[in-house]
Each structure stands twice: as C-alpha cells, then as structure tokens.
Design a protein around this motif. Structure first.
Motif, PDB file in Angstrom:
ATOM      1  N   ALA A 102      -3.132  -3.056  -5.318  1.00  0.00           N
ATOM      2  CA  ALA A 102      -2.664  -1.980  -5.981  1.00  0.00           C
ATOM      3  C   ALA A 102      -4.006  -1.164  -6.395  1.00  0.00           C
ATOM      4  N   VAL A 103      -4.788  -1.813  -6.780  1.00  0.00           N
ATOM      5  CA  VAL A 103      -6.206  -1.220  -7.225  1.00  0.00           C
ATOM      6  C   VAL A 103      -6.819  -0.501  -5.990  1.00  0.00           C
ATOM      7  N   GLU A 104      -7.039  -1.209  -4.995  1.00  0.00           N
ATOM      8  CA  GLU A 104      -7.555  -0.728  -3.839  1.00  0.00           C
ATOM      9  C   GLU A 104      -7.016   0.456  -3.213  1.00  0.00           C
ATOM     10  N   THR A 105      -5.618   0.389  -3.374  1.00  0.00           N
ATOM     11  CA  THR A 105      -4.681   1.675  -2.742  1.00  0.00           C
ATOM     12  C   THR A 105      -5.102   2.821  -3.716  1.00  0.00           C
ATOM     13  N   LEU A 106      -4.990   2.382  -5.196  1.00  0.00           N
ATOM     14  CA  LEU A 106      -5.225   3.736  -6.025  1.00  0.00           C
ATOM     15  C   LEU A 106      -6.721   4.171  -5.733  1.00  0.00           C
ATOM     16  N   PHE A 107      -7.619   3.443  -5.620  1.00  0.00           N
ATOM     17  CA  PHE A 107      -9.170   3.756  -5.451  1.00  0.00           C
ATOM     18  C   PHE A 107      -9.155   4.819  -4.181  1.00  0.00           C
ATOM     19  N   LEU A 124      10.060   0.301  -3.474  1.00  0.00           N
ATOM     20  CA  LEU A 124       9.428  -0.809  -2.509  1.00  0.00           C
ATOM     21  C   LEU A 124      10.424  -1.060  -1.148  1.00  0.00           C
ATOM     22  N   THR A 125      11.496  -0.970  -1.481  1.00  0.00           N
ATOM     23  CA  THR A 125      12.668  -1.023  -0.243  1.00  0.00           C
ATOM     24  C   THR A 125      12.184  -0.028   0.623  1.00  0.00           C
ATOM     25  N   ARG A 126      12.036   1.247   0.236  1.00  0.00           N
ATOM     26  CA  ARG A 126      11.709   2.382   0.974  1.00  0.00           C
ATOM     27  C   ARG A 126      10.610   2.145   2.046  1.00  0.00           C
ATOM     28  N   SER A 127       9.348   1.493   1.377  1.00  0.00           N
ATOM     29  CA  SER A 127       8.367   1.245   1.989  1.00  0.00           C
ATOM     30  C   SER A 127       8.439   0.081   2.791  1.00  0.00           C
ATOM     31  N   PHE A 128       9.197  -0.844   2.583  1.00  0.00           N
ATOM     32  CA  PHE A 128       9.487  -1.790   3.554  1.00  0.00           C
ATOM     33  C   PHE A 128      10.022  -1.550   4.859  1.00  0.00           C
ATOM     34  N   PHE A 129      11.061  -0.723   4.809  1.00  0.00           N
ATOM     35  CA  PHE A 129      11.718  -0.228   6.038  1.00  0.00           C
ATOM     36  C   PHE A 129      10.930   0.827   6.801  1.00  0.00           C
ATOM     37  N   MET A 130      10.266   1.555   6.012  1.00  0.00           N
ATOM     38  CA  MET A 130       9.296   2.402   6.864  1.00  0.00           C
ATOM     39  C   MET A 130       8.243   1.731   7.523  1.00  0.00           C
ATOM     40  N   SER A 131       7.488   0.792   6.789  1.00  0.00           N
ATOM     41  CA  SER A 131       6.342  -0.116   7.495  1.00  0.00           C
ATOM     42  C   SER A 131       6.861  -0.823   8.653  1.00  0.00           C
ATOM     43  N   ILE A 132       8.060  -1.624   8.442  1.00  0.00           N
ATOM     44  CA  ILE A 132       8.544  -2.350   9.649  1.00  0.00           C
ATOM     45  C   ILE A 132       9.008  -1.518  10.896  1.00  0.00           C
ATOM     46  N   THR A 133       9.496  -0.166  10.417  1.00  0.00           N
ATOM     47  CA  THR A 133      10.341   0.500  11.607  1.00  0.00           C
ATOM     48  C   THR A 133       8.897   1.357  12.215  1.00  0.00           C
ATOM     49  N   TYR A 134       8.048   1.791  11.551  1.00  0.00           N
ATOM     50  CA  TYR A 134       7.105   2.779  12.280  1.00  0.00           C
ATOM     51  C   TYR A 134       5.792   2.120  12.561  1.00  0.00           C
ATOM     52  N   ILE A 164      -3.805   0.933   4.462  1.00  0.00           N
ATOM     53  CA  ILE A 164      -3.556   1.883   3.398  1.00  0.00           C
ATOM     54  C   ILE A 164      -3.576   3.203   3.919  1.00  0.00           C
ATOM     55  N   MET A 165      -4.451   3.815   4.779  1.00  0.00           N
ATOM     56  CA  MET A 165      -4.539   5.008   5.376  1.00  0.00           C
ATOM     57  C   MET A 165      -3.377   5.209   6.234  1.00  0.00           C
ATOM     58  N   CYS A 166      -2.918   4.414   6.915  1.00  0.00           N
ATOM     59  CA  CYS A 166      -1.710   4.368   8.015  1.00  0.00           C
ATOM     60  C   CYS A 166      -0.540   4.547   6.895  1.00  0.00           C
ATOM     61  N   ALA A 167      -0.512   3.902   5.817  1.00  0.00           N
ATOM     62  CA  ALA A 167       0.834   4.011   5.143  1.00  0.00           C
ATOM     63  C   ALA A 167       0.859   5.295   4.534  1.00  0.00           C
ATOM     64  N   ALA A 183       0.885  -1.089  -0.024  1.00  0.00           N
ATOM     65  CA  ALA A 183       0.226   0.014  -0.005  1.00  0.00           C
ATOM     66  C   ALA A 183       0.799   1.154  -0.075  1.00  0.00           C
ATOM     67  N   ALA A 184       1.962   1.389   0.812  1.00  0.00           N
ATOM     68  CA  ALA A 184       2.800   2.435   0.821  1.00  0.00           C
ATOM     69  C   ALA A 184       3.568   2.412  -0.461  1.00  0.00           C
ATOM     70  N   THR A 185       3.963   1.376  -1.043  1.00  0.00           N
ATOM     71  CA  THR A 185       4.512   1.624  -2.366  1.00  0.00           C
ATOM     72  C   THR A 185       3.506   2.158  -3.526  1.00  0.00           C
ATOM     73  N   PHE A 186       2.356   1.672  -3.609  1.00  0.00           N
ATOM     74  CA  PHE A 186       1.398   2.020  -4.670  1.00  0.00           C
ATOM     75  C   PHE A 186       0.912   3.799  -4.232  1.00  0.00           C
ATOM     76  N   ALA A 187       0.741   3.817  -3.169  1.00  0.00           N
ATOM     77  CA  ALA A 187       0.237   5.150  -2.781  1.00  0.00           C
ATOM     78  C   ALA A 187       1.196   6.257  -2.956  1.00  0.00           C
ATOM     79  N   THR A 188       2.873   5.773  -3.012  1.00  0.00           N
ATOM     80  CA  THR A 188       3.840   6.765  -3.336  1.00  0.00           C
ATOM     81  C   THR A 188       3.703   6.986  -5.071  1.00  0.00           C
ATOM     82  N   TRP A 189       3.247   5.723  -5.573  1.00  0.00           N
ATOM     83  CA  TRP A 189       3.195   6.025  -7.117  1.00  0.00           C
ATOM     84  C   TRP A 189       2.105   7.230  -7.275  1.00  0.00           C
TER      85      TRP A 189
END
Length: 707
Positions: free
Chosen positions: A667-672, A500-510, A575-578, A480-486
C-alpha cells in the motif's frame, strides 16, 4: 501559466526519461487496456501443463513407501510387502558394520544382512554362536533371514551364522522410527560377551561396537529430543494457538491504529524497542556480575534449562557469554539512537506516508485478509513439489550389491566380483555357491532412478520457484491496482465497494503474462544461485582452494544483488502496469525512471518504512512471546523445555505479522509511486489538482490553489 522547471529537473529528464505530463482523461488505473506479454503467458501455461504431466509420470512410477518404509536384504519392504506385512521393523545382524565406513554405507549400503521383524528384540544379550553342538536351549531364539528355516541344533545354527543367514549376536533393542537400534544401556554386557579368549567374534571388535554406538547415541539423542519437542508442543498447543491468534489480533489492531495514531505508534514503537534493549542490557549485566562473583548460577536455575545439553549449560554459565550479549545489545541500542537522532525528519515523512497507507488499508479492509489466498496457493505449490520430488526419487529399479567378499577373503575362479559390485540375487546364489556358503551376500541397497529422472527433478525445482514467484507477483499486482484506485479517486468516499474484486479479475485477465515475465526473470537468477550453492558444496569435497572460494563468494554476492534489484524493479513495474496497463519492460522502464528522478527521496523513505515496519513486527513478536512466557508461569505445564512453545509462538507471530505488514508495504509503495507521478502530472491548479492528501501536501510544501 507554464511552470519553470529547475536545472536539476531538466538534468534528470535528460538521463532518466521525460516526466509524466498532464492528461485530461487520466483518472488513475485505466479501464481500457489490453493483454500484456501474451507470449510469456503462453510459455507459462505450457510450462505448467508439462509440470502437471511430470507429476502424473512421477505418481505412476514412484512409490514413497520405498523411502518411508525400510527394506531388508532381499528387497522386501517391511510392513508393506505381503511376505512381511506383519513385520514393520528392520533389524541389522551387526549394526556396527554400518558405522565402520559411513561414506561406503551411503554408497553401497550397510554390509550387514538385515531382516524384517514384528518387534524389536527384548533379550538383553544373545550370542547363538557360542552353542556349537547339540539341541538349542529353549531360551535361544535365533533370528534368520526371511525364508530361511530356523535351525534346530547348535551345529546347524553355527553353519547358518557363518553363512550370514542368521544373526551371530544381537542385544536388547529399541525402535527408532522403523529401525531396531541397540539399547546402549546394555552395551557393556555386549562388550564383555564379545571377548572370547582375548579374541573377537567373527571380526567384530569391542571398538567396532563402541564406534558404532556413538552413531547410535547421536541418533537416539536426536530422536528423544524430537519426541520431547513434539510432546511439549502437544502439551502446550492451546498456549501456542492462543498466542498465534493474539498475534493476528495485535497485527490487525496495530495496522488499524496506524490510521489515527501513526506518529504516536511509530515513535512509541521506537522508544519501546529502546526500552527493551535497555532491559536486555540490565539483565545481561546482572547475570554477568552474579556469575563473575559466584553468587548465582545464571538462568540455569530455570527448570527447562536443567534438561538442556551440557554444552549449553556450560555456555550459559560462563560470565563472558553474558558480557558478549551485553556488548551486542549496547551496540544495537547505540545504532538505533543514532538513526533516530539524525533521521528524525525523514522518519516524520515516512510517518505521513504510513498514515496514508493506513487510511487506504482501513477503507479497504478486505485487503488485510487477501494474503490468505496466495499463502494457501504457495502452500499447495510446496506440497505438490515435495510430493513430486518424493515420487521421482522412489522410481526406478532395485539395486543389489555384493557384500562379504573381502570380509571373508573369498577367492572364486568363476565369480570375479568384489564388495560394492552390482549383482542379481538369483544369479549370485546359483553361480557363486562357494561365495554364498562362506557368507557373501547379494544385498538390496536402494532404488536407482533412471538418469533422466535427475533432469526431471531439476525441472520440478525450477517449476516450484517460478510458480511461487508468480503467485507472489500476482498478489502484488492485485493489491497495487486496488490501492492505486484508492489514490487516484479524488473523493475517497467514491472508491468502488468491490475494488479488490475488480482489481483481481483485471490483473488475472490482462496482466498474467506480465507477472509471468517478471517472475521468470527472478526465477532464473534464483535458480543460478542454487546451482552456485550446489557447485560450492560439491567442490568442498575435493579441494580447499582459497582463490576458488573467493571467486565463488563473489559470484554468489553478485547474483544475490541482482536478484534483490530485480525484485525491486519488478515490484514497481507491477504497480505501473496496474495503473497504465503496459507490458513489463515498458512498466519497469517507467518505474525506474520515475524513481531515479526522485532517487534520494525514494531510497531514504523506503528504508525508513522498512525500519518502522520491522520494529512493529519485533514489537508484536516480543509482546506475544512475553505473554506466553508469563501464561506458562501462571498455569504451569509438564514440559521438558519451556522454550519450545515460546519459540514456536515467536516464529509464528513474526510470520503472521509479516503477512499483515506485507499488505501495508504494498500500500505505501503504491501510494508513494502514485504520489511521485501526481507531482509530475499536476500543479495544484483548478484544472490540474493534486490527488494527494492535505497532510502530504503540507509535508512537501504543496497545495491545491482552488482550496
């Protein structure tokens, strides 16, 4: 210039919160964020630490060989203990005793003495009790309990048989796993030999043997069927592997093609499914007509069907079977046609959203292979859970129970025990010599774990549920963080390369705490559902109350709906948290309010997308199964059932397609969700331009005025 809001918009805000407002600094997923739901994260870490300690405790106290290896009457594990290391098979002296009362056998163990043997008996029939006196014939090979000296005369053998220390009879046996099972081909010989002057030998009747043989037949048939399935799987392994690889390639190609040919592929998929249903109706009609007129034998003419059970052959040779198949196919086809006709505009809207999802996935292709990581983690959790269950189940002390008291009408003034009572072998053999001499035994039944082990099993199962939902939720958060960034990158070419790597560490860390919170709520509901299933199964053994069944069904239905709702809410909360970096409750509330302010659009589009993706999965699965079928026809193999490789490949192909389409769904749910927020935050002006694509603007009648 201030936009005028409609009455419906004001009404929605009154009931479902205020709409998102324009923020000059908002550019998508926020860089500045803090850790969320820390307390729940700490709880999850403590829970995992305790779960790991549980695994260590189970490993130290359990021994899977206690289940995987059979145990004889003296508690020795065949092929494991040093005394019987070269004797891996277990032989029952009278296997018919095990089948007389199956429930009692499960509770107190089989009443027949058992012994570990190096090989199963190869003699067609053997009844040493017929030799009452004199030296034993050279061809007689008595089988006695471990440690018992072999008798040398018929009289000595007869005494040991009456004391249940040697087998009274046995017949040619075959190994079934690690057990010696009588070969039923020689059952008639045994039945004749058991008749002695119209009576029976030691209480074992021909009917007992026949009833016991039915269980043996079932076990032997299941074992042979399993062997044939394994054999077919190995013989056709390259067809299966090729089919699974083909499913992976087809899924990847299908998703990539959705970027450019979304409408064509979606409508082609729908029409192809309609065509397949039409072919199915034609095939069913053909078989129905031929079988009805007696001009054909249906699909029974295929080689693999000739090996099928008689019940299946009768079922497929019945014309009414194919008539029912034809009606079901026709109803499904009619429903699909109605959906296509009445929801064609909504399908067009879903096509546009799917196309945007295809662009997002195609521009970040690493997301297609990312699900391999959570899949491997979930597999590791399942393996760990199964290992802990096995080790916990095999911990505890050996339980021995009395057998043969009631069978021999034993009465002892000192030893007041009956069949099924627990005992200690040493005390029993010393204190009740009369019982032993007349055939009563103190036999091993099972290993009995301590009472607290049951609660550790419950903890283990709940840990598995929580861990699996946590891994799934974390994967959804990262994607969700990846596709929201897109989405929130105005010029898509500026999307970071390692997003994707950035979203991975952001989600794990925070946001590990947020995922732990959401997964915990769902796990509790799922665990309650498992408890209800257990209660229902237990209640069936004691009562058949219709009211209780109705209430239980109602409760199970309610909790199933609650779980589905929580999964929907948590997925959108992630998705909203991301995007905003808020805790679970706030994110869930914002997501719910946003969706409720657009409830009609949300429900229809969500279901249409599920429908379209399901069609894609079916199409890929069907194509792979058809390819494997014709490949087997082109390059015939020595198979018992052609259905084995086709079925395995079909199941595997559907699971593989589900993994790929799972990424697409996120991807579609995040974009929606981002699209809905974009509509509320922006108005298309120069200062507040829409981030959505031009195609989405056209669908919803919006545009950026600076264009």
């Amino acid at each position: 210039m201030t936009r005028r809001r409609s009455v419906s918009s004001v009404h929605s805000e009154k009931h479902f919160g205020k709409a998102f407002h324009y923020e000059p600094d908002f550019k998508g997923p926020r860089d500045r964020r803090g850790c969320t739901d820390i307390l729940c994260l700490l709880l999850f870490v403590v829970f995992l630490a305790a779960w790991a300690l549980l695994g260590i405790l189970a490993y130290q106290n359990g021994d899977p060989n206690r289940i995987l290896k059979p145990t004889d009457v003296g508690g020795r594990q065949c092929g494991v203990d040093s005394a019987v290391l070269d004797k891996p098979y277990l032989l029952f002296f009278d296997p018919s005793l095990c089948a007389r009362n199956p429930l009692n056998t499960l509770k107190n163990g089989c009443s027949s003495p058992s012994v570990c043997v190096s090989t199963c008996p190869t003699t067609e029939f053997y009844a040493p009790n017929y030799y009452k006196q004199g030296p034993l014939a050279s061809n007689l090979r008595p089988i006695c309990l471990h440690g018992e000296p072999l008798p040398k005369t018929g009289t000595e053998l007869s005494d040991k048989v009456s004391q249940r220390k040697c087998a009274e009879w046995y017949m040619k046996s075959i190994p079934l796993g690690k057990y010696c099972i009588p070969d039923l081909a020689h059952l008639s010989d045994l039945a004749e030999a058991l008749r002695v002057d119209g009576s029976v030998v030691n209480g074992t009747t021909v009917d007992d043997v026949s009833r016991g043989s039915q269980l043996v037949v079932t076990l032997q048939s299941a074992y042979e069927f399993g062997e044939r399935v394994v054999s077919d799987t190995l013989a056709s392994r390259w067809f299966i592997v090729t089919g699974l690889v083909g499913a992976m390639v087809l899924s990847l190609v299908y998703i990539l093609l959705l970027r450019w040919f979304t409408g064509s592929i979606v409508w082609t998929s729908i029409l192809s499914l309609l065509a397949l249903q039409g072919v199915g109706i034609y095939v069913c009609y053909t078989y129905w007509q031929d079988l009805k007129n007696g001009t054909a034998t249906g699909p029974i003419s295929m080689d693999w069907k000739n090996q099928a059970p008689e019940e299946l052959r009768s079922f497929l040779d019945d014309p009414n079977t194919w008539l029912a198949f034809m009606v079901i196919q026709a109803v499904c086809m009619a429903v699909l046609l109605l959906i296509v006709v009445f929801l064609r505009k909504r399908i067009a809207l879903a096509v546009t959203l799917i196309k945007q999802g295809g662009k997002a996935v195609a521009s970040i292709t690493s997301t297609l292979f990312f699900p391999i990581v959570p899949w491997l983690l979930q597999l590791a959790v399942v393996v760990y859970t199964a290992a802990v269950v096995l080790y916990l189940a095999t911990s505890g002390e050996a339980i021995y129970k009395v057998h043969g008291m009631q069978h021999n009408n034993l009465i002892d003034r000192v030893w007041f025990q009956v069949d099924g009572d627990t005992c200690e072998p040493k005390d029993f053999n010393v204190d009740c010599i009369t019982c032993v001499n007349r055939g009563a035994t103190c036999q091993f039944v099972r290993y009995n774990p301590p009472e607290y082990m049951k609660w550790l099993q419950v903890y283990n199962i709940f840990g598995a549920i929580w861990a699996l939902f946590f891994i799934s939720g974390m994967a959804q958060m990262i994607l969700a963080a990846t596709f929201a960034t897109w989405y929130w990158t105005f010029h898509k070419k500026d999307v970071p390369f390692f997003v994707l790597t950035r979203s991975f560490f952001m989600s794990i860390t925070y946001h590990s705490g947020t995922v732990a919170f959401g997964s915990l709520i769902i796990s509790i509901v799922r665990f309650i559902r498992l408890i209800l299933d257990y209660i229902e199964k237990q209640a069936k053994q004691y009562s058949d109350n219709s009211v209780a069944k109705c209430l239980m069904c109602f409760c199970k239905c309610c909790f199933a709906c609650v779980e589905g709702f929580l999964k929907f809410i948590s997925r959108n909360a992630y998705i909203m948290c991301a995007v905003h970096g808020k805790n679970f409750c706030t994110s869930a509330k914002d997501a719910f309010n946003l969706l409720m302010r657009n409830v009609i659009r949300c429900v229809v589009i969500d279901k249409i997308m599920d429908f379209v993706f399901f069609i894609g999965k079916l199409l890929i699965t069907g194509a792979v199964c058809v390819a494997v079928y014709f490949s087997l026809r082109q390059w015939p193999q020595q198979l018992n059932y052609e259905a084995v490789p086709i079925t395995i490949t079909g199941i595997g192909a559907f699971l593989i397609a589900s993994v790929f389409f799972g990424v697409y769904t996120v991807a579609v749910e995040t974009l929606f969700l981002c699209f809905l927020e974009d509509c509320e935050r922006n108005d298309g002006s120069t200062e507040r331009p829409y981030y959505m694509s031009p195609s989405l603007m056209r669908i919803f009648g919006k545009k950026n005025r600076r264009d």
